[in-house]
Motif scaffolding. Structure first.
Motif, PDB file in Angstrom:
ATOM      1  N   GLN A 105     -12.701  22.687  29.840  1.00  0.00           N
ATOM      2  CA  GLN A 105     -12.011  23.880  30.327  1.00  0.00           C
ATOM      3  C   GLN A 105     -11.094  23.537  31.500  1.00  0.00           C
ATOM      4  O   GLN A 105      -9.953  24.003  31.578  1.00  0.00           O
ATOM      5  CB  GLN A 105     -13.032  24.941  30.752  1.00  0.00           C
ATOM      6  CG  GLN A 105     -13.739  25.617  29.591  1.00  0.00           C
ATOM      7  CD  GLN A 105     -14.709  26.692  30.057  1.00  0.00           C
ATOM      8  OE1 GLN A 105     -15.862  26.414  30.363  1.00  0.00           O
ATOM      9  NE2 GLN A 105     -14.232  27.919  30.142  1.00  0.00           N
ATOM     10  N   CYS A 106     -11.606  22.709  32.430  1.00  0.00           N
ATOM     11  CA  CYS A 106     -10.788  22.306  33.579  1.00  0.00           C
ATOM     12  C   CYS A 106      -9.596  21.467  33.123  1.00  0.00           C
ATOM     13  O   CYS A 106      -8.477  21.632  33.635  1.00  0.00           O
ATOM     14  CB  CYS A 106     -11.645  21.514  34.574  1.00  0.00           C
ATOM     15  SG  CYS A 106     -12.874  22.502  35.461  1.00  0.00           S
ATOM     16  N   SER A 158      -8.105  21.615  30.279  1.00  0.00           N
ATOM     17  CA  SER A 158      -7.160  22.495  29.602  1.00  0.00           C
ATOM     18  C   SER A 158      -6.276  23.214  30.616  1.00  0.00           C
ATOM     19  O   SER A 158      -5.051  23.329  30.431  1.00  0.00           O
ATOM     20  CB  SER A 158      -7.916  23.515  28.746  1.00  0.00           C
ATOM     21  OG  SER A 158      -7.024  24.425  28.140  1.00  0.00           O
ATOM     22  N   VAL A 159      -6.884  23.701  31.684  1.00  0.00           N
ATOM     23  CA  VAL A 159      -6.124  24.366  32.747  1.00  0.00           C
ATOM     24  C   VAL A 159      -5.145  23.375  33.378  1.00  0.00           C
ATOM     25  O   VAL A 159      -3.978  23.686  33.620  1.00  0.00           O
ATOM     26  CB  VAL A 159      -7.068  24.947  33.819  1.00  0.00           C
ATOM     27  CG1 VAL A 159      -6.268  25.432  35.037  1.00  0.00           C
ATOM     28  CG2 VAL A 159      -7.889  26.100  33.249  1.00  0.00           C
ATOM     29  N   ALA A 186      -2.112  22.699  31.244  1.00  0.00           N
ATOM     30  CA  ALA A 186      -1.183  23.829  31.295  1.00  0.00           C
ATOM     31  C   ALA A 186      -0.368  23.801  32.586  1.00  0.00           C
ATOM     32  O   ALA A 186       0.837  24.092  32.585  1.00  0.00           O
ATOM     33  CB  ALA A 186      -1.957  25.139  31.182  1.00  0.00           C
ATOM     34  N   MET A 187      -1.025  23.432  33.685  1.00  0.00           N
ATOM     35  CA  MET A 187      -0.329  23.347  34.958  1.00  0.00           C
ATOM     36  C   MET A 187       0.725  22.233  34.924  1.00  0.00           C
ATOM     37  O   MET A 187       1.843  22.391  35.427  1.00  0.00           O
ATOM     38  CB  MET A 187      -1.325  23.071  36.101  1.00  0.00           C
ATOM     39  CG  MET A 187      -2.384  24.146  36.305  1.00  0.00           C
ATOM     40  SD  MET A 187      -1.704  25.773  36.671  1.00  0.00           S
ATOM     41  CE  MET A 187      -0.792  25.437  38.147  1.00  0.00           C
ATOM     42  N   ASP A 235      -0.690  30.807  39.593  1.00  0.00           N
ATOM     43  CA  ASP A 235      -0.919  30.505  38.185  1.00  0.00           C
ATOM     44  C   ASP A 235      -2.277  29.827  37.999  1.00  0.00           C
ATOM     45  O   ASP A 235      -3.041  30.158  37.092  1.00  0.00           O
ATOM     46  CB  ASP A 235       0.199  29.607  37.670  1.00  0.00           C
ATOM     47  CG  ASP A 235       0.120  29.372  36.163  1.00  0.00           C
ATOM     48  OD1 ASP A 235      -0.539  30.171  35.474  1.00  0.00           O
ATOM     49  OD2 ASP A 235       0.712  28.390  35.676  1.00  0.00           O
ATOM     50  N   PHE A 236      -2.570  28.872  38.884  1.00  0.00           N
ATOM     51  CA  PHE A 236      -3.836  28.139  38.806  1.00  0.00           C
ATOM     52  C   PHE A 236      -5.028  29.075  39.018  1.00  0.00           C
ATOM     53  O   PHE A 236      -6.020  29.028  38.279  1.00  0.00           O
ATOM     54  CB  PHE A 236      -3.839  27.022  39.847  1.00  0.00           C
ATOM     55  CG  PHE A 236      -5.120  26.228  39.890  1.00  0.00           C
ATOM     56  CD1 PHE A 236      -5.479  25.400  38.826  1.00  0.00           C
ATOM     57  CD2 PHE A 236      -5.952  26.297  40.995  1.00  0.00           C
ATOM     58  CE1 PHE A 236      -6.675  24.675  38.859  1.00  0.00           C
ATOM     59  CE2 PHE A 236      -7.132  25.572  41.037  1.00  0.00           C
ATOM     60  CZ  PHE A 236      -7.495  24.752  39.971  1.00  0.00           C
ATOM     61  N   GLN A 242      -5.182  32.237  38.517  1.00  0.00           N
ATOM     62  CA  GLN A 242      -5.297  33.126  37.361  1.00  0.00           C
ATOM     63  C   GLN A 242      -5.996  32.419  36.208  1.00  0.00           C
ATOM     64  O   GLN A 242      -6.903  32.976  35.571  1.00  0.00           O
ATOM     65  CB  GLN A 242      -3.903  33.591  36.933  1.00  0.00           C
ATOM     66  CG  GLN A 242      -3.872  34.502  35.711  1.00  0.00           C
ATOM     67  CD  GLN A 242      -4.529  35.850  35.965  1.00  0.00           C
ATOM     68  OE1 GLN A 242      -4.466  36.361  37.091  1.00  0.00           O
ATOM     69  NE2 GLN A 242      -5.161  36.430  34.972  1.00  0.00           N
ATOM     70  N   ARG A 243      -5.623  31.188  35.924  1.00  0.00           N
ATOM     71  CA  ARG A 243      -6.212  30.439  34.817  1.00  0.00           C
ATOM     72  C   ARG A 243      -7.667  30.081  35.076  1.00  0.00           C
ATOM     73  O   ARG A 243      -8.489  30.029  34.148  1.00  0.00           O
ATOM     74  CB  ARG A 243      -5.407  29.160  34.558  1.00  0.00           C
ATOM     75  CG  ARG A 243      -4.001  29.423  34.023  1.00  0.00           C
ATOM     76  CD  ARG A 243      -3.223  28.125  33.866  1.00  0.00           C
ATOM     77  NE  ARG A 243      -1.846  28.353  33.445  1.00  0.00           N
ATOM     78  CZ  ARG A 243      -1.466  28.561  32.184  1.00  0.00           C
ATOM     79  NH1 ARG A 243      -2.367  28.572  31.214  1.00  0.00           N
ATOM     80  NH2 ARG A 243      -0.192  28.763  31.899  1.00  0.00           N
ATOM     81  N   ARG A 255      -9.898  31.785  36.597  1.00  0.00           N
ATOM     82  CA  ARG A 255     -10.813  32.934  36.596  1.00  0.00           C
ATOM     83  C   ARG A 255     -11.762  32.911  35.409  1.00  0.00           C
ATOM     84  O   ARG A 255     -12.864  33.466  35.465  1.00  0.00           O
ATOM     85  CB  ARG A 255     -10.011  34.238  36.605  1.00  0.00           C
ATOM     86  CG  ARG A 255      -9.343  34.533  37.941  1.00  0.00           C
ATOM     87  CD  ARG A 255      -8.522  35.816  37.890  1.00  0.00           C
ATOM     88  NE  ARG A 255      -7.818  36.049  39.152  1.00  0.00           N
ATOM     89  CZ  ARG A 255      -6.963  37.025  39.366  1.00  0.00           C
ATOM     90  NH1 ARG A 255      -6.694  37.896  38.382  1.00  0.00           N
ATOM     91  NH2 ARG A 255      -6.370  37.165  40.533  1.00  0.00           N
ATOM     92  N   SER A 256     -11.344  32.289  34.329  1.00  0.00           N
ATOM     93  CA  SER A 256     -12.187  32.244  33.128  1.00  0.00           C
ATOM     94  C   SER A 256     -13.088  31.009  33.107  1.00  0.00           C
ATOM     95  O   SER A 256     -13.850  30.815  32.154  1.00  0.00           O
ATOM     96  CB  SER A 256     -11.300  32.240  31.869  1.00  0.00           C
ATOM     97  OG  SER A 256     -10.452  31.103  31.855  1.00  0.00           O
TER      98      SER A 256
END
Length: 334
Positions: A22-23, A25-26, A29-30, A112-113, A115-116, A118-119
């Motif tokens: 998950q990390c 993936s974030v 995206a960044m 942006d970071f 926000q991403r 939060r999940s």
């Protein structure tokens, strides 16, 4: 370009593997964001002709380095991963002027970071527990570390702090007597560096080093000079910020006496007179928290404590706090 990260081996389907994915993936995206171009690799301050960069930014960080550390198992928890990514934006805000392209890009990417993430719940990024090399050391919890870093970041952002961000270059400044007067130099950059390295074992040690920055400046510079005035102002600010932390760490349970004797009150009054202004902030904080009726404020800049009005529990907390302060003071002089 960052080198290809060496992956740690995780149990398939385990919590650490799931959170790492998950990390990652974030992070990917960044890295794909157009605004992230300047943050993909370490700042080449030599090529960019920014000689002051390593003096101001004591712990450089970039998305490529974070990726290597994440996949290499250098982060013990999601919180540590988040802290390192946020360090990228903090560094950009610290070095660049507000309103500049880099500053605004860092602001946009931080939002942006956040926000991403939060999940992504907090949890382990390594199996078998343990802390990362950059985590809290024994005696300084992750919460304490975070609080201390937050205070340091606030201090470093103040315009009065410019002279205290890096070690005093007494040779360049032409003040050869500086090392003969100031026996233990200290600056905010060094304190942050020590925090990042996990070299502090308590909040008090951090607070003492920060206080040393101001006392050094006020010892060497004349009262009324710009440096002296800046140090005095920042000292008041840092004292007020560290006081609640110091108070909460001195609230350990102690055996309560049945009554408070005159000798006990007299001794506390004498010991309290030996405290620094920073330590007195903490003492007032304890009384304000548990026995406000013992506080008297004759004017805006002065607060008095009526020891006779203190209840037994508050008195014992204050006494322990004062003893801790005096022991720390004695140890620092050795």
């Amino acid at each position: 370009m960052a080198s290809k990260p060496k992956k740690q081996k995780l149990t398939p389907g385990g919590e650490a593997e799931r959170l790492q994915k998950q990390c990652a993936s974030v992070l990917k995206a960044m890295q794909r964001a157009p605004a992230a171009v300047a943050f993909l690799s370490p700042v080449d301050w030599k090529a960019l002709k920014l000689p002051s960069y390593p003096k101001i930014i004591k712990q450089p960080m970039d998305l490529g380095t974070v990726e290597n550390k994440l996949m290499g198992g250098k982060y013990a928890t999601v919180s540590e991963f988040k802290e390192q990514v946020n360090l990228i934006w903090d560094n950009a805000h610290l070095f660049n002027e507000e309103g500049s392209d880099i500053y605004d890009s860092a602001t946009q990417l931080r939002l942006d970071f956040e926000q991403r993430m939060r999940s992504v719940p907090d949890g382990p990024l390594r199996e078998g527990g343990g802390s990362s090399s950059g985590g809290a050391s024994a005696g300084l919890s992750s919460d304490d570390l975070a609080h201390c870093k937050a205070i340091l970041k606030e201090l470093k952002k103040k315009h009065e702090a410019e002279a205290f961000l890096t070690p005093v270059d007494w040779k360049a400044l032409g003040i050869p007597d500086y090392p003969t007067i100031i026996k233990r130099p200290m600056d905010l950059g060094t304190v942050m560096q020590q925090l990042d390295a996990g070299n502090y074992t308590s909040v008090r040690k951090v607070a003492d080093d920060v206080d040393l920055v101001w006392t050094n400046a006020m010892t060497y510079n004349m009262d009324g000079s710009p440096i002296y005035a800046a140090a005095a102002k920042l000292k008041n600010f840092s004292d007020s910020k560290f006081a609640p932390l110091l108070v909460s760490r001195s609230a350990a349970d102690v055996e309560l006496p049945t009554e408070l004797t005159f000798e006990m009150k007299h001794q506390l009054n004498q010991n309290a007179a030996l405290l620094s202004s920073k330590d007195l902030y903490g003492m007032v904080g304890i009384v304000e928290e548990t026995c406000k009726k013992a506080l008297d404020q004759p004017n805006a800049s002065e607060v008095e404590i009526d020891i006779d009005t203190l209840d037994v529990q508050t008195f014992m907390r204050v006494e322990k706090y004062v003893q801790d302060c005096l022991r720390a003071k004695k140890k620092n002089k050795q």
